[in-house]
Design an enzyme around this catalytic site. Structure first.
Site, short mmCIF file in Angstrom:
data_model
loop_
_atom_site.label_atom_id
_atom_site.label_comp_id
_atom_site.label_asym_id
_atom_site.label_seq_id
_atom_site.Cartn_x
_atom_site.Cartn_y
_atom_site.Cartn_z
CG HIS A 157 49.84 -90.50 29.54
ND1 HIS A 157 50.58 -90.87 30.64
CD2 HIS A 157 49.56 -91.66 28.88
CE1 HIS A 157 50.77 -92.18 30.64
NE2 HIS A 157 50.16 -92.67 29.59
CG ASP A 364 51.20 -80.91 32.61
OD1 ASP A 364 50.99 -81.85 31.82
OD2 ASP A 364 52.33 -80.47 32.85
#
Length: 458
Positions: A157, A364
């Site tokens: 992730h 991110d």
């Protein structure tokens, strides 16, 4: 369909009105488990004096969970140490903050062994096993060594760092080698997948053929599978009574001003300092617009035992105070900076009230706040998403106002662009964004990954 066994660092039993501290991954996994059935296994977040493998079972909102407690030393070395002082900063390109300690890696391997020992008896022969995130990279290899023959997938992730950065990790080869115990490895974007493939070909002498990656006599499938949100659920949340109340509170507090919002976990990867400085530049460059905007930054704290995060909080406290002291008036405060989380329904109402969302991380893996903001908007008068080009979400959300978060001038210009954007253009951009958020939601993500895992060779 086979049961789904999800394994992640933390497990959150879902409850109505869960806090925003829960995070996008937790919400996504809950949605996936409701659709497919199965079990979510991981650390309870609690400590024990001596680890004994005791499993705590629970059920909430259709999700079955099994958790274990860890010793204080485990938490210090595995979680606060290798996971969050070594891998997290390194994977987010912050080698200057990366700490290399042998005790950290020892704790990381020990806890992954404990996970493997404890979860093995819970897994049945036809189950699909889905391991999540950087905390548990070696887990698949440890399960294989204990005889597990199930199909096992891994999803990262976070970003995957470039080869030159990753090689700063003393055990980089060992870490990457362990990924070849999985059948399928997933990344959010082509950029992260490309970095992984480059390491395999340049450092391991491996080969890449489409999504087939081979090295050392082993072959896996490495795919791009960008995570989504439970879009229908979030759109419904934005129409709830709780959301309407939160939206009205926002409007009343703004007293006619244009509202901007940022919602982020308190973390250096989120670019909060740079965001504040971009807003500072906007106020300095456009004195005629002072008093016409109101910026709410919600930043619930995380990893408070890690020194770096204490420093971030102190820095943002000082910076927001300086900006407010310089520009505030008797009836206007430029930045409202809040260190707490909010239930999803309230967040949806806050998003709906905001004319602009500033989603500007420095790096991110994905960023689900961007997608939640789009899902919460009024179709007839949507707000504008200002999105960092360094968020994984930027690859899917090209109709946002894309910005380089390192540039205060670009941030200021993006705010001006968003404030001046005509309603027709806002609707056009939003429609394209919401179409993508609806189409590639959490269920699409889950099907994409699990279909690939089910098709993988045994």
């Amino acid at each position: 369909m086979s049961r789904l066994i999800v394994i992640s660092n933390r497990v959150a039993v879902p409850k109505k009105g869960a806090s925003a501290n829960q995070g996008g991954l937790a919400v996504a996994l809950q949605s996936a488990l409701r659709e497919h059935g199965g079990l979510w296994f991981g650390w309870s977040g609690e400590t024990c004096e001596t680890f004994d493998g005791t499993i705590h079972r629970a059920e909430g909102d259709g999700v079955n969970t099994a958790t274990i407690d860890l010793e204080e030393q485990d938490i210090d070395e595995y979680y606060n140490g290798f996971a969050n002082r070594t891998l997290w900063p390194l994977f987010h390109y912050r080698i200057d903050l990366t700490e290399f300690e042998r005790d950290f890696e020892g704790g990381y391997q020990r806890v992954n062994d404990r996970f493997a020992d404890t979860v093995m008896p819970l897994v049945e022969e036809p189950d699909l096993v889905w391991v999540h995130d950087y905390h548990l990279i070696p887990l698949g290899q440890k399960l294989r060594r204990r005889g597990m023959r199930n199909r096992i997938g891994f999803f990262l992730h976070t970003p995957w760092p470039p080869t030159r950065l990753l090689t700063a990790l003393p055990s980089h080869r060992k870490l990457v080698d362990s990924l070849f115990a999985y059948d399928v490895v997933g990344f959010h974007t082509e950029d992260w997948l490309d970095s992984f493939q480059h390491y395999v070909t340049s450092m391991m002498g491996g080969t890449v053929d489409g999504d087939i990656v081979s090295a050392g006599g082993r072959t896996i499938r490495a795919i791009v599978a960008p995570i989504g949100i439970d879009t229908a659920e979030f759109e419904a949340a934005a129409r709830s009574d709780e959301a309407n109340f939160a939206r009205d509170r926002m409007y009343m507090s703004a007293t006619g001003r244009s509202l901007m919002v940022g919602v982020d976990r308190l973390d250096y990867s989120k670019g909060l300092r740079e965001r504040f400085l971009g807003y500072d530049r906007f106020l300095a460059s456009h004195p005629d617009r002072r008093g016409l905007t109101s910026f709410l930054q919600i930043a619930p704290p995380s990893r408070e035992k890690v020194d770096t995060y204490q420093e971030i909080r102190a820095d943002l406290d000082a910076l927001s105070g300086r900006i407010n002291g310089e520009y505030a008036d008797i009836d206007w405060t430029p930045i409202r900076y809040v260190n707490r989380g909010y239930p999803r329904e309230e967040l949806a109402g806050i998003y709906r009230a905001a004319h602009i969302a500033l989603v500007t991380p420095l790096r991110d893996g994905m960023n689900l706040v961007a997608k939640e903001y789009v899902a919460a908007q009024d179709p007839n008068d949507p707000g504008v998403l200002v999105l960092s080009v360094f968020a994984g979400a930027a690859a899917q959300m090209r109709e946002a106002v894309l910005v380089n978060p390192y540039s205060a001038e670009e941030m200021a210009d993006a705010i001006v662009t968003a404030l001046a954007m005509p309603r027709e253009e806002r609707i056009r951009r939003w429609q394209a964004l919401i179409d993508g958020v609806r189409r590639e939601d959490v269920f699409w993500w889950c099907r994409l990954f699990l279909d690939t895992l089910e098709d993988a060779s045994e």
